[in-house]
Design a protein around this motif. Structure first.
Motif, PDB file in Angstrom:
ATOM      1  N   ILE A  13      38.262  37.153  49.975  1.00 35.91           N
ATOM      2  CA  ILE A  13      38.412  37.891  48.723  1.00 35.91           C
ATOM      3  C   ILE A  13      37.572  39.164  48.757  1.00 35.91           C
ATOM      4  O   ILE A  13      37.882  40.153  48.072  1.00 35.91           O
ATOM      5  CB  ILE A  13      38.008  37.019  47.508  1.00 35.91           C
ATOM      6  N   THR A  14      36.525  39.190  49.563  1.00 35.33           N
ATOM      7  CA  THR A  14      35.700  40.403  49.668  1.00 35.33           C
ATOM      8  C   THR A  14      36.502  41.581  50.206  1.00 35.33           C
ATOM      9  O   THR A  14      36.141  42.748  49.983  1.00 35.33           O
ATOM     10  CB  THR A  14      34.477  40.162  50.567  1.00 35.33           C
ATOM     11  N   ASP A  15      37.582  41.303  50.938  1.00 36.43           N
ATOM     12  CA  ASP A  15      38.462  42.361  51.448  1.00 36.43           C
ATOM     13  C   ASP A  15      39.589  42.682  50.474  1.00 36.43           C
ATOM     14  O   ASP A  15      40.400  43.583  50.732  1.00 36.43           O
ATOM     15  CB  ASP A  15      39.068  41.944  52.796  1.00 36.43           C
ATOM     16  N   ILE A  54      39.896  44.931  45.158  1.00 37.91           N
ATOM     17  CA  ILE A  54      38.623  44.507  45.735  1.00 37.91           C
ATOM     18  C   ILE A  54      37.591  44.267  44.632  1.00 37.91           C
ATOM     19  O   ILE A  54      37.334  45.153  43.805  1.00 37.91           O
ATOM     20  CB  ILE A  54      38.111  45.566  46.722  1.00 37.91           C
ATOM     21  N   PRO A  55      36.984  43.061  44.594  1.00 38.08           N
ATOM     22  CA  PRO A  55      35.960  42.788  43.576  1.00 38.08           C
ATOM     23  C   PRO A  55      34.787  43.757  43.703  1.00 38.08           C
ATOM     24  O   PRO A  55      34.416  44.182  44.814  1.00 38.08           O
ATOM     25  CB  PRO A  55      35.519  41.361  43.892  1.00 38.08           C
ATOM     26  N   ILE A 100      33.740  37.900  41.433  1.00 40.82           N
ATOM     27  CA  ILE A 100      34.572  37.261  42.458  1.00 40.82           C
ATOM     28  C   ILE A 100      36.040  37.599  42.251  1.00 40.82           C
ATOM     29  O   ILE A 100      36.875  37.289  43.096  1.00 40.82           O
ATOM     30  CB  ILE A 100      34.406  35.726  42.435  1.00 40.82           C
ATOM     31  N   ARG A 101      36.362  38.245  41.118  1.00 40.64           N
ATOM     32  CA  ARG A 101      37.748  38.558  40.782  1.00 40.64           C
ATOM     33  C   ARG A 101      38.079  39.980  41.190  1.00 40.64           C
ATOM     34  O   ARG A 101      37.346  40.915  40.887  1.00 40.64           O
ATOM     35  CB  ARG A 101      37.982  38.380  39.275  1.00 40.64           C
ATOM     36  N   GLY A 102      39.217  40.112  41.882  1.00 41.29           N
ATOM     37  CA  GLY A 102      39.649  41.441  42.294  1.00 41.29           C
ATOM     38  C   GLY A 102      40.604  42.086  41.314  1.00 41.29           C
ATOM     39  O   GLY A 102      40.956  43.261  41.496  1.00 41.29           O
ATOM     40  N   VAL A 145      48.024  37.686  47.717  1.00 41.85           N
ATOM     41  CA  VAL A 145      47.591  37.109  48.988  1.00 41.85           C
ATOM     42  C   VAL A 145      46.118  37.430  49.192  1.00 41.85           C
ATOM     43  O   VAL A 145      45.706  38.596  49.114  1.00 41.85           O
ATOM     44  CB  VAL A 145      48.417  37.670  50.174  1.00 41.85           C
ATOM     45  N   ILE A 146      45.317  36.400  49.442  1.00 39.88           N
ATOM     46  CA  ILE A 146      43.902  36.579  49.791  1.00 39.88           C
ATOM     47  C   ILE A 146      43.732  36.083  51.214  1.00 39.88           C
ATOM     48  O   ILE A 146      44.020  34.916  51.510  1.00 39.88           O
ATOM     49  CB  ILE A 146      42.983  35.809  48.835  1.00 39.88           C
TER      50      ILE A 146
END
Length: 320
Positions: A204-206, A226-227, A232-234, A274-275
């Motif tokens: 998720i960082t990407d 990107i969050p 943590i939410r993008g 998609v994560i």
């Protein structure tokens, strides 16, 4: 072509990023006429057709007063060449009722996109169950005990409501399990509400990638949301930063498997979330990100959408 957009009030559109606005702009550029209404404007009377109080509009190109109303009148939906259901979530009771009115209009001859029955059949969180090969470990349950067992197995998990939107109500619980009981009580209301639990995907960082499929064809660019900071939410609504990028081979594999299948079910436009390598949601109600992808890459997503709409209508006409 005469197109009706069933959407949120025009007055609340943020035209610098709104996907429905970009569809309208491209349609008008091609010479199509456009009209708009809200779901609350739909009505049906026995012995008659489904009608809506619609506003026929022209886009002005201005930032503030971006549309002008030419006329307002009650019209049958089958009098339009296409009806686009673009009401934003949540998929609540009123949205559900609107799909039934739109389905009746469809029986009367209206061309409705996305198909109303398919909107009901593909709830955005639960639609991934049909494609387990692309999904990270996932649990759908009302049971707090099952949630605890899932956490014990996977250690780092995400919990979310099935009717959330824009990242609303999403929680992460790490291996220490802090506040797991309280979070479960909040989300599932002491066992009365079904929730979704998924193993946390560190990629998720990407970014949480929005992959668009239009008429069964994959848009070659996605928007990675990107969050920022400690989030943590993008989701863009939760402050995520949208970065357009070419889709990966895995993104394409997922989209080319799911896209044509759902297209055959009357879903002209879908948005896959998609994560990393994992599918997390299938958005069918009002997928977005057209403008962000177009502005950052030069690939004209609204043009691809109107192309697909015109082609679908041509195919439908050739059948009759």
């Amino acid at each position: 072509m005469n197109i009706l957009f069933v959407a949120d009030p025009l007055e609340v559109f943020k035209v610098y990023k709104d996907t429905t606005f970009s569809m309208m702009r491209e349609a008008q550029r091609r010479g199509h006429r456009i009209a708009a209404c809200e779901p609350s404007d739909l009505s049906w009377r026995s012995g008659d057709l489904v009608h809506a109080q619609v506003r026929e509009i022209v886009l002005t190109g201005a930032d503030e007063e971006w549309f002008q109303v030419q006329r307002t009148e009650l019209k049958p939906l089958r009098g339009f060449d296409a009806v686009l259901m673009r009401k934003d979530p949540p998929f609540d009771s009123e949205y559900f009722y609107a799909t039934h009115l739109l389905e009746q209009a469809q029986r009367e001859g209206a061309k409705v996109f996305n198909r109303p029955a398919s909107l009901r059949d593909h709830p955005e969180k639960l639609a991934i169950m049909e494609f387990p090969q692309f999904v990270s470990p996932t649990l759908v349950t009302r049971s707090p005990d099952e949630v605890r067992r899932f956490h014990e197995e996977h250690g780092d998990i995400i919990l979310k409501p099935l009717d959330g939107m824009g990242g609303m109500g999403i929680f992460r619980v790490g291996p220490e399990g802090l506040n797991l009981g309280s979070i479960v009580e909040t989300l599932n209301q002491h066992g009365t509400t079904t929730i979704m639990v998924q193993r946390f995907v560190p990629e998720i960082t990407d970014g949480d990638k929005r992959v668009l499929v239009i008429g069964g064809k994959v848009v070659p660019f996605c928007l990675a949301r990107i969050p920022q900071g400690s989030e943590i939410r993008g989701n863009l609504a939760a402050g995520g930063k949208g970065v357009a990028q070419p889709i990966s081979e895995r993104d394409r594999e997922i989209a080319e498997t799911i896209g044509p299948l759902l297209s055959e079910r009357g879903l002209l436009l879908i948005g896959l979330d998609v994560i990393g390598d994992c599918l997390t949601e299938i958005n069918v109600t009002s997928p977005t990100c057209f403008q962000e992808i177009t502005q950052q890459t030069g690939f004209d997503v609204p043009a691809m959408f109107i192309d697909a709409l015109e082609e679908q209508l041509d195919r439908d006409r050739s059948v009759f």
